[in-house]
Scaffold this motif. Structure first.
Motif, PDB file in Angstrom:
ATOM      1  N   LEU A 188       1.538  92.581 -20.594  1.00 60.79           N
ATOM      2  CA  LEU A 188       2.111  93.048 -21.636  1.00 60.79           C
ATOM      3  C   LEU A 188       3.316  92.372 -21.435  1.00 60.79           C
ATOM      4  O   LEU A 188       3.621  91.540 -22.184  1.00 60.79           O
ATOM      5  N   TYR A 189       4.600  92.137 -20.346  1.00 54.43           N
ATOM      6  CA  TYR A 189       5.709  91.103 -20.148  1.00 54.43           C
ATOM      7  C   TYR A 189       4.998  89.955 -20.317  1.00 54.43           C
ATOM      8  O   TYR A 189       5.460  89.209 -21.223  1.00 54.43           O
ATOM      9  N   ALA A 190       3.968  89.728 -19.520  1.00 56.04           N
ATOM     10  CA  ALA A 190       3.063  88.389 -20.787  1.00 56.04           C
ATOM     11  C   ALA A 190       2.620  87.648 -20.819  1.00 56.04           C
ATOM     12  O   ALA A 190       2.789  86.828 -21.598  1.00 56.04           O
ATOM     13  N   PHE A 191       2.003  88.734 -22.358  1.00 56.67           N
ATOM     14  CA  PHE A 191       1.832  88.460 -24.212  1.00 56.67           C
ATOM     15  C   PHE A 191       2.598  88.080 -24.422  1.00 56.67           C
ATOM     16  O   PHE A 191       3.043  87.104 -25.267  1.00 56.67           O
ATOM     17  N   PHE A 192       4.226  88.974 -24.040  1.00 66.03           N
ATOM     18  CA  PHE A 192       5.594  88.803 -24.919  1.00 66.03           C
ATOM     19  C   PHE A 192       6.063  88.252 -24.951  1.00 66.03           C
ATOM     20  O   PHE A 192       6.896  87.469 -25.356  1.00 66.03           O
ATOM     21  N   ILE A 193       6.266  87.479 -23.423  1.00 66.05           N
ATOM     22  CA  ILE A 193       7.143  86.531 -23.502  1.00 66.05           C
ATOM     23  C   ILE A 193       6.099  85.073 -23.395  1.00 66.05           C
ATOM     24  O   ILE A 193       6.824  83.831 -23.997  1.00 66.05           O
ATOM     25  N   GLU A 199       9.928  80.807 -26.024  1.00 64.23           N
ATOM     26  CA  GLU A 199       9.309  79.134 -25.324  1.00 64.23           C
ATOM     27  C   GLU A 199       9.893  79.699 -23.708  1.00 64.23           C
ATOM     28  O   GLU A 199       9.142  78.303 -23.043  1.00 64.23           O
ATOM     29  N   LEU A 200       9.236  80.730 -22.540  1.00 62.32           N
ATOM     30  CA  LEU A 200       8.729  80.683 -21.144  1.00 62.32           C
ATOM     31  C   LEU A 200       7.664  80.342 -20.968  1.00 62.32           C
ATOM     32  O   LEU A 200       7.696  79.605 -19.936  1.00 62.32           O
ATOM     33  N   VAL A 201       6.542  80.707 -21.713  1.00 56.78           N
ATOM     34  CA  VAL A 201       5.564  79.955 -21.456  1.00 56.78           C
ATOM     35  C   VAL A 201       4.634  80.123 -22.520  1.00 56.78           C
ATOM     36  O   VAL A 201       5.677  80.323 -23.735  1.00 56.78           O
ATOM     37  N   ARG A 202       3.482  79.011 -22.570  1.00 54.55           N
ATOM     38  CA  ARG A 202       2.791  79.253 -23.394  1.00 54.55           C
ATOM     39  C   ARG A 202       1.720  79.271 -23.311  1.00 54.55           C
ATOM     40  O   ARG A 202       0.915  77.646 -22.680  1.00 54.55           O
ATOM     41  N   PRO A 203       0.577  79.848 -23.165  1.00 54.83           N
ATOM     42  CA  PRO A 203      -0.387  79.986 -23.179  1.00 54.83           C
ATOM     43  C   PRO A 203      -2.211  79.020 -23.639  1.00 54.83           C
ATOM     44  O   PRO A 203      -1.651  79.215 -25.008  1.00 54.83           O
ATOM     45  N   LEU A 204      -2.464  78.467 -23.249  1.00 53.74           N
ATOM     46  CA  LEU A 204      -2.920  77.537 -22.944  1.00 53.74           C
ATOM     47  C   LEU A 204      -5.145  77.723 -23.658  1.00 53.74           C
ATOM     48  O   LEU A 204      -5.473  77.000 -24.511  1.00 53.74           O
ATOM     49  N   LYS A 205      -5.285  78.915 -23.302  1.00 52.25           N
ATOM     50  CA  LYS A 205      -6.564  79.544 -22.837  1.00 52.25           C
ATOM     51  C   LYS A 205      -6.691  80.480 -22.893  1.00 52.25           C
ATOM     52  O   LYS A 205      -5.051  81.004 -22.824  1.00 52.25           O
ATOM     53  N   ASN A 206      -7.942  81.080 -22.945  1.00 51.28           N
ATOM     54  CA  ASN A 206      -7.651  82.768 -23.043  1.00 51.28           C
ATOM     55  C   ASN A 206      -6.387  83.548 -22.128  1.00 51.28           C
ATOM     56  O   ASN A 206      -6.794  83.450 -20.717  1.00 51.28           O
ATOM     57  N   GLU A 207      -6.505  84.376 -22.985  1.00 56.26           N
ATOM     58  CA  GLU A 207      -5.475  85.213 -22.246  1.00 56.26           C
ATOM     59  C   GLU A 207      -6.221  86.298 -20.920  1.00 56.26           C
ATOM     60  O   GLU A 207      -5.329  86.870 -20.142  1.00 56.26           O
ATOM     61  N   PHE A 208      -6.767  86.485 -21.994  1.00 59.59           N
ATOM     62  CA  PHE A 208      -8.077  87.769 -21.356  1.00 59.59           C
ATOM     63  C   PHE A 208      -8.629  87.775 -20.207  1.00 59.59           C
ATOM     64  O   PHE A 208      -8.246  88.834 -19.027  1.00 59.59           O
ATOM     65  N   LEU A 209      -7.826  86.461 -19.392  1.00 63.11           N
ATOM     66  CA  LEU A 209      -8.773  86.373 -18.256  1.00 63.11           C
ATOM     67  C   LEU A 209      -7.335  86.770 -17.431  1.00 63.11           C
ATOM     68  O   LEU A 209      -8.128  86.548 -16.079  1.00 63.11           O
ATOM     69  N   ASN A 210      -6.928  87.071 -17.680  1.00 65.84           N
ATOM     70  CA  ASN A 210      -5.522  86.805 -16.714  1.00 65.84           C
ATOM     71  C   ASN A 210      -5.542  88.446 -16.325  1.00 65.84           C
ATOM     72  O   ASN A 210      -4.712  89.143 -15.148  1.00 65.84           O
TER      73      ASN A 210
END
Length: 158
Positions: free
Chosen positions: A110-115, A120-131
């Motif tokens: 949830l923390y990773a999703f919200f940020i 602009e702290l992080v920009r996921p480029l590929k599938n986040e569900f792999l986390n």
């Protein structure tokens, strides 16, 4: 002041405050071991994530020095591993251990999703569900290391 700086400052203050006021003195060494090992595996994870272009960090504290985020992977995510270890259930019931893993994986994601979606702290480029399986595996490895380390410390002290 940018919202990214405010979020990082609040995260840093929360982690330091929780460490000093919520972790008992007898568990501080265990917490520090978990934190330091969490830093090492977080660094490996983020390095590989950037290398394989799974994620990028538009806002970085040391933008000229590295492509990685310092606060996220050297303070915040290792703190999740530290609190995971310190609050690990002493009873070895499978249900409580599974719930403990689930709680920390959900909080971390949830923390990773919200940020990732609102800053602009992080920009996921590929599938986040792999986390989800990755964070679970990293917490498992951190716990196994800490258990091994604590066992060695107890044998040395006896």
């Amino acid at each position: 002041m940018k919202k990214e700086i405010i979020i990082l400052l609040i995260s840093w203050m929360a982690i330091v405050s929780l460490y000093f006021w919520k972790i008992p003195t007898r568990l501080k060494g265990r917490a520090q071991t978990a934190f330091l090992f969490g830093q090492s595996i977080a660094w490996i994870y983020v390095f590989l994530s950037v290398y394989f272009k799974r994620v990028e960090f538009p806002f970085r504290e040391f933008s000229y020095a590295t492509q990685l985020s310092f606060s996220l992977h050297y303070m915040i995510y290792p703190a999740f591993a530290m609190f995971f270890e310190v609050t690990y259930p002493s009873s070895h019931s499978r249900t409580s251990v599974i719930l403990h893993y689930a709680l920390f994986v959900v909080i971390t994601n949830l923390y990773a999703f919200f940020i990732g979606h609102y800053t602009e702290l992080v920009r996921p480029l590929k599938n986040e569900f792999l986390n989800i399986p990755i964070f679970t595996f990293l917490l498992f490895v951190a716990h196994q290391f800490n258990k091994w380390f604590q066992k060695g410390m107890q044998e040395t002290n006896n």
